[in-house]
Design a protein around this motif. Sequence first.
Motif, PDB file in Angstrom:
ATOM      1  N   GLY A   1       0.791  -1.218   0.000  1.00 29.40           N
ATOM      2  CA  GLY A   1       0.000   0.000   0.000  1.00 29.40           C
ATOM      3  C   GLY A   1       0.825   1.271   0.000  1.00 29.40           C
ATOM      4  N   GLN A   2       0.334   2.259  -0.720  1.00 24.01           N
ATOM      5  CA  GLN A   2       0.890   3.602  -0.682  1.00 24.01           C
ATOM      6  C   GLN A   2      -0.215   4.602  -0.963  1.00 24.01           C
ATOM      7  N   SER A   3      -0.042   5.831  -0.463  1.00 23.99           N
ATOM      8  CA  SER A   3      -1.046   6.875  -0.621  1.00 23.99           C
ATOM      9  C   SER A   3      -0.765   7.666  -1.885  1.00 23.99           C
ATOM     10  N   VAL A   4      -1.782   7.780  -2.744  1.00 20.95           N
ATOM     11  CA  VAL A   4      -1.618   8.413  -4.050  1.00 20.95           C
ATOM     12  C   VAL A   4      -2.909   9.141  -4.418  1.00 20.95           C
ATOM     13  N   THR A   5      -2.841  10.024  -5.399  1.00 16.83           N
ATOM     14  CA  THR A   5      -4.051  10.463  -6.065  1.00 16.83           C
ATOM     15  C   THR A   5      -4.478   9.359  -7.018  1.00 16.83           C
ATOM     16  N   TYR A   6      -5.719   9.428  -7.495  1.00 19.68           N
ATOM     17  CA  TYR A   6      -6.166   8.380  -8.399  1.00 19.68           C
ATOM     18  C   TYR A   6      -5.306   8.341  -9.652  1.00 19.68           C
ATOM     19  N   GLN A   7      -5.021   9.495 -10.225  1.00 20.64           N
ATOM     20  CA  GLN A   7      -4.244   9.523 -11.463  1.00 20.64           C
ATOM     21  C   GLN A   7      -2.843   8.976 -11.252  1.00 20.64           C
ATOM     22  N   GLN A   8      -2.235   9.284 -10.099  1.00 22.60           N
ATOM     23  CA  GLN A   8      -0.917   8.723  -9.809  1.00 22.60           C
ATOM     24  C   GLN A   8      -0.978   7.206  -9.754  1.00 22.60           C
ATOM     25  N   GLY A   9      -2.017   6.678  -9.111  1.00 27.30           N
ATOM     26  CA  GLY A   9      -2.156   5.231  -9.027  1.00 27.30           C
ATOM     27  C   GLY A   9      -2.369   4.592 -10.387  1.00 27.30           C
ATOM     28  N   ALA A  10      -3.229   5.209 -11.212  1.00 27.81           N
ATOM     29  CA  ALA A  10      -3.465   4.674 -12.546  1.00 27.81           C
ATOM     30  C   ALA A  10      -2.193   4.713 -13.381  1.00 27.81           C
ATOM     31  N   ASP A  11      -1.445   5.811 -13.262  1.00 25.26           N
ATOM     32  CA  ASP A  11      -0.192   5.920 -14.017  1.00 25.26           C
ATOM     33  C   ASP A  11       0.804   4.853 -13.583  1.00 25.26           C
ATOM     34  N   LEU A  12       0.883   4.578 -12.287  1.00 25.72           N
ATOM     35  CA  LEU A  12       1.786   3.534 -11.800  1.00 25.72           C
ATOM     36  C   LEU A  12       1.447   2.194 -12.445  1.00 25.72           C
ATOM     37  N   TYR A  13       0.150   1.920 -12.582  1.00 31.46           N
ATOM     38  CA  TYR A  13      -0.253   0.659 -13.201  1.00 31.46           C
ATOM     39  C   TYR A  13       0.124   0.627 -14.678  1.00 31.46           C
ATOM     40  N   TRP A  14      -0.248   1.660 -15.430  1.00 34.86           N
ATOM     41  CA  TRP A  14      -0.024   1.638 -16.868  1.00 34.86           C
ATOM     42  C   TRP A  14       1.452   1.697 -17.236  1.00 34.86           C
ATOM     43  N   GLU A  15       2.280   2.180 -16.328  1.00 30.20           N
ATOM     44  CA  GLU A  15       3.728   2.226 -16.577  1.00 30.20           C
ATOM     45  C   GLU A  15       4.439   0.950 -16.156  1.00 30.20           C
ATOM     46  N   ASP A  16       3.741   0.044 -15.468  1.00 28.21           N
ATOM     47  CA  ASP A  16       4.344  -1.195 -14.985  1.00 28.21           C
ATOM     48  C   ASP A  16       4.051  -2.311 -15.981  1.00 28.21           C
ATOM     49  N   TYR A  17       4.837  -2.373 -17.043  1.00 24.46           N
ATOM     50  CA  TYR A  17       4.590  -3.345 -18.094  1.00 24.46           C
ATOM     51  C   TYR A  17       4.804  -4.779 -17.609  1.00 24.46           C
ATOM     52  N   ASP A  18       5.734  -4.970 -16.693  1.00 23.15           N
ATOM     53  CA  ASP A  18       5.970  -6.317 -16.168  1.00 23.15           C
ATOM     54  C   ASP A  18       4.733  -6.828 -15.433  1.00 23.15           C
TER      55      ASP A  18
ATOM     56  N   GLY B   1      -2.534  -6.671 -11.476  1.00 21.71           N
ATOM     57  CA  GLY B   1      -3.338  -5.466 -11.526  1.00 21.71           C
ATOM     58  C   GLY B   1      -3.118  -4.626 -10.284  1.00 21.71           C
ATOM     59  N   VAL B   2      -3.935  -3.613 -10.133  1.00 20.75           N
ATOM     60  CA  VAL B   2      -3.874  -2.756  -8.953  1.00 20.75           C
ATOM     61  C   VAL B   2      -5.301  -2.443  -8.528  1.00 20.75           C
ATOM     62  N   VAL B   3      -5.446  -2.043  -7.273  1.00 18.23           N
ATOM     63  CA  VAL B   3      -6.713  -1.551  -6.765  1.00 18.23           C
ATOM     64  C   VAL B   3      -6.448  -0.227  -6.073  1.00 18.23           C
ATOM     65  N   ILE B   4      -7.272   0.765  -6.370  1.00 16.92           N
ATOM     66  CA  ILE B   4      -7.160   2.101  -5.796  1.00 16.92           C
ATOM     67  C   ILE B   4      -8.447   2.341  -5.021  1.00 16.92           C
ATOM     68  N   CYS B   5      -8.345   2.652  -3.748  1.00 12.92           N
ATOM     69  CA  CYS B   5      -9.549   2.651  -2.918  1.00 12.92           C
ATOM     70  C   CYS B   5      -9.566   3.792  -1.918  1.00 12.92           C
TER      71      CYS B   5
END
Length: 261
Positions: A94-111, A118-122
């Motif tokens: 877990g880490q604290s992020v804005t939604y866009q930061q969390g989505a960007d982390l996912y889309w940039e993690d090609y591995d 996947g990821v969950v942002i809640c």
Amino acid sequence: MIHSEFTSRTKRCDVRAASYSSRSSGYRPQELIRGREFMGSASTPHWSAQLAAANLELLQHIGPADAMCITWINPGHIAIEDAVTLLGADSNSGQSVTYQQGADLYWEDYDLQDEGGGVVICGPSEGCLVMVEPNGWRGSIPETIQALSIGERDVVNVFSNVNRGIRLHWSCNGRIITAIGVDPWENHGDMPHALDHLLSDLPIREPASADSEVALQEPSDGMILESLPVPAYLEVAFRIVGHRLSLAWLESRIHEYYIIP
């Protein structure tokens, strides 16, 4: 980290857990509707081009609208770590992020994507815990929905995928009460038609016509949303939980982000 409990501002299930537990011989699904304060037709805005456009805009910010999974837990008095663990997430990631930061982390993690992760942002919203999986699906698994709902909690999940599969589940205290989806999906659950009174004005079955007043333009990403009722399914969820998610909820608050390996 957001703390584990949130105050519920909407109606709980109006029946004791033991009376409709999956282990109870006295389970009576009709009792789940008794006393429930759904948004009825008198208080619910009628489906319109404006609502369709607002829901589409929210979906595009969640992105992509044709591959997303949103889960509401009401009341949200469940530890976030426990909830995301039921989705298969690593509770230590877990880490604290804005939604866009969390989505960007996912889309940039090609591995992570290549390995099927996947990821969950809640975060909390009006007494609910809301969990969003961009390009995800774990929260749509019926067994997961049932597990999240144990303990006199309502769980609502809306899911769509690139194969045009769209469905909504509503569960309470370990039971799937109603599940709806696009054709040829048929309603199922203990009370397959319990939500019919919320659906009469919504295009949840047939694709919206290009000539319809609620037809939507094709977004720049190439997805033809006018033929998919995803915004209408989002509206069903809003009517069940009694409040709407907003762009402000996505953009202006800090959420919790977890990796699903």
